[in-house]
Enzyme design. Structure first.
Site, short mmCIF file in Angstrom:
data_model
loop_
_atom_site.label_atom_id
_atom_site.label_comp_id
_atom_site.label_asym_id
_atom_site.label_seq_id
_atom_site.Cartn_x
_atom_site.Cartn_y
_atom_site.Cartn_z
CE LYS A 1 16.90 -5.26 -8.63
NZ LYS A 1 15.41 -5.42 -9.09
CG ASP B 1 11.25 1.46 -11.42
OD1 ASP B 1 10.47 1.15 -10.61
OD2 ASP B 1 11.32 0.60 -12.03
N1 ATP Z 1 4.14 5.31 1.18
C1 ATP Z 1 5.64 4.68 0.57
N2 ATP Z 1 6.05 6.37 0.83
C2 ATP Z 1 7.88 6.21 0.71
N3 ATP Z 1 8.18 4.90 0.39
C3 ATP Z 1 7.37 3.88 -0.19
C4 ATP Z 1 5.46 3.51 0.19
N4 ATP Z 1 5.40 2.65 -0.36
C5 ATP Z 1 6.53 1.51 0.03
N5 ATP Z 1 7.49 3.00 -0.35
C6 ATP Z 1 9.54 2.19 -0.80
O1 ATP Z 1 9.60 1.53 -2.08
C7 ATP Z 1 10.77 0.29 -2.02
C8 ATP Z 1 9.63 -0.48 -2.68
O2 ATP Z 1 9.53 -0.12 -3.62
P1 ATP Z 1 9.12 -1.83 -4.72
O3 ATP Z 1 8.84 -2.90 -3.90
O4 ATP Z 1 8.78 -0.65 -6.68
O5 ATP Z 1 11.09 -1.38 -4.59
P2 ATP Z 1 11.62 -3.05 -5.06
O6 ATP Z 1 11.19 -3.29 -6.87
O7 ATP Z 1 11.85 -4.07 -4.52
O8 ATP Z 1 13.76 -2.09 -5.81
P3 ATP Z 1 13.91 -2.73 -7.11
O9 ATP Z 1 13.02 -1.51 -8.48
O10 ATP Z 1 14.99 -0.92 -6.60
O11 ATP Z 1 14.48 -3.49 -7.11
C9 ATP Z 1 10.96 0.65 -0.13
O12 ATP Z 1 12.27 1.43 0.16
C10 ATP Z 1 9.40 1.63 0.37
O13 ATP Z 1 10.35 1.37 1.59
MG MG Z 2 11.00 -2.88 -8.70
#
Ligand code: ATP
Ligand code: MG
Length: 508
Positions: free
Chosen positions: A70, A175
């Protein structure tokens, strides 16, 4: 026929649907996961595996696994060294890889809901035009009709139930995901409409960067103690990446975390404290704090006037960020009900509303369609009074969308029939500080005399995609839409090939 909402995330993706009564469900895959890693593994039989099983293959066959693509949306590649990602001689671009993830999510939805007729796909509010257009293209390649592209923080706010009942309230959505950071200030006006006041962030800042910090520390240890360069060994690199993420997550709840690191021989035990982790991301926390200040400033809102600070995205679980927000706003931040699914859920609510799927008696029937603002300025290359080329600004960042601006050209010579337009993203006049989105030829339909005015309208749609129209400046008659060749996007031939490649790739 039903409509769905999709959160196409950097690290994780999810799909949800909202029924006629306004009940939202996140859809699980066959293994029961409601959030699937945005990772693609190309199996030797030519099929693509998306999700947990693909992520597990990253250590075994890293050269056949794509992730974090992405970050490269709207560009030819997403790899850090700028090389192309290819498997068995076929180059896979970020939008093609994203389309495989979309295909998987569509399949998951169709297994449970039957045929899907359309989707809302979300993007970071801070995404630029090229990234948004590439997201639309990914959906097109996947054969998924797009109802609309929606900003992720807006989707999160909808899922959180921020609607007409929050009249007069100011909300800040924080976010922080895997790849992007978005901060958005919004207000629900006296009519109950959700209006975005300002948005800021960095579309290359997220959890993956924190993993990289930890990987640097792991690499230093592996070098010193086992004489292994993990950056030179693809499998060691993937193993370290996985362990780095595990360590980081554990440090959100514990003070110390330990993981075995593969180096080829006896694993290395790597321990880390929360304090060490926090020191490694201190600069980023500073940057985040600055971006929040700027975004509040642009909205002309004081921290004290924010009623709710809504935390979204997996990385908002890192305590350093809740501490920062508590200090800045003097109140407890609110964690969204379901941090990992809310973006998809909010998108599905709006999809059901736009798709006419909501029962008029349901509570969601009077959900207003949120209004966004431009996250980046928009302009066109023109000559200034000294005949120097500058970016003639037509839309300023922060302006409500849809929005449009006008520039007028005067034919330079008798008999001129066309002019080449260059469209830029950015609000600086100096072309060195803006990004060219693309070029398009405006055809006049007939030869015109020198000095004849041609009016060019440049518009951001509600989803911040650019549309350009040419008008005859004398009678204001529409000449036609100007087709924009976007920088780095697929050409007609490449697109046909991509469509065929994706249609021919089975997704599991
Ligand atoms: N308990 C936690 N502590 C720290 N980081 C975490 C935890 N749980 C998830 N993450 C981190 O959150 C991130 C994923 O978050 P999320 O699923 O919201 O992102 P995404 O939607 O894939 O990304 P974006 O919105 O940036 O395109 C990963 O980097 C993951 O390692
Ligand atoms: Mg996201």
């Amino acid at each position: 026929m039903t409509v769905i909402g999709i959160d196409l995330g950097t690290t994780n993706s999810a799909v949800a649907t909202t029924d006629a009564n306004g009940i939202t469900t996140t859809i699980a895959d066959r293994d029961g996961s409601r959030v699937i890693p945005s990772v693609v593994y190309f199996a030797p039989d030519g099929s693509a595996v998306v999700g947990d099983r693909a992520k597990a293959m990253a250590v075994l066959e890293p050269e056949r696994v794509a992730m974090l693509f992405k970050r490269g949306m709207g560009a030819p590649t997403f790899l850090f060294d700028e090389s192309e990602f290819s498997v068995d001689g076929k180059v896979w671009r970020p939008e093609e890889l994203s389309s495989l993830v979309l295909k998987k999510l569509k399949q998951m939805a169709e297994e449970q809901l039957g045929s899907v007729s359309g989707a809302i796909v979300t993007v970071p509010a801070y995404f630029g035009e090229l990234e948004r257009a590439a997201t639309r293209e990914a959906a097109e390649l996947a054969g998924l009709p797009i109802l609309r592209i929606l900003n992720e923080p807006t989707a999160a706010a909808i899922a959180h139930g921020i609607d007409a009942s929050s009249r007069g309230k100011t909300i800040m959505v924080f976010d922080l995901g895997g790849g992007t950071f978005d901060v958005t200030v919004m207000r629900v006006d006296s009519e109950g409409e959700m209006q975005v006041l300002s948005t800021g962030g960095n579309h290359r800042l997220g959890g993956a960067d924190f993993d990289n910090e930890i990987m640097q520390m792991i690499a230093a240890r592996a070098q010193a103690e086992a004489n292994v360069d993990i950056f030179a060994e693809p499998w060691a690199f993937q193993d370290a990446r996985e362990k780095a993420e595990d360590l980081k997550k554990e440090l959100s709840t514990l003070d110390t975390a330990t993981r075995p690191i593969s180096t080829g021989g006896r694993p290395l035990m790597f321990s880390m404290t929360r304090a060490e982790f926090e020191a490694s991301i201190a600069d980023t926390v500073e940057d985040v704090s600055d971006m929040i200040e700027i975004t509040l400033g642009e909205a002309e809102v004081d921290a004290a006037d924010v009623d709710t600070v809504l935390m979204v995205g997996g990385s908002s679980r890192i305590p350093a960020f809740s501490t920062l927000l508590r200090d800045m706003f003097g109140k407890e931040p609110t964690f969204s009900r379901n941090l990992d699914e809310d973006v998809a859920r909010g998108a599905s609510v709006l999809a059901a509303k736009i798709g006419g799927q909501i029962d008029p008696r349901s509570e969601l029937a009077d959900l207003a369609i949120p209004k966004d603002v431009a996250s980046h300025g928009l302009g066109m290359t023109v000559n200034d009074s000294d005949d120097r080329e500058i970016n003639g600004i037509v839309v300023k960042p922060g302006q409500g969308v849809p929005s449009k601006g006008t520039q007028t050209f005067y034919a330079a010579a008798d008999g001129q029939t066309q002019v080449l337009l260059r469209i830029n993203e950015g609000d600086e006049e100096d072309l060195a500080y803006v990004r060219q989105i693309g070029e398009g030829m405006a055809h006049f339909g007939r030869p015109v005399p020198a000095g004849h005015p041609i009016r060019i309208d440049i518009a951001y749609t509600a989803e911040q995609i650019v549309e350009v129209y040419a008008y005859d400046g004398e009678n204001n008659k529409l000449i036609g839409e100007v087709r924009l060749e976007r920088t780095g996007s697929l050409s007609g031939d490449e697109k046909r090939q991509a469509l065929a490649a994706i249609a021919g790739t089975g997704v599991q």
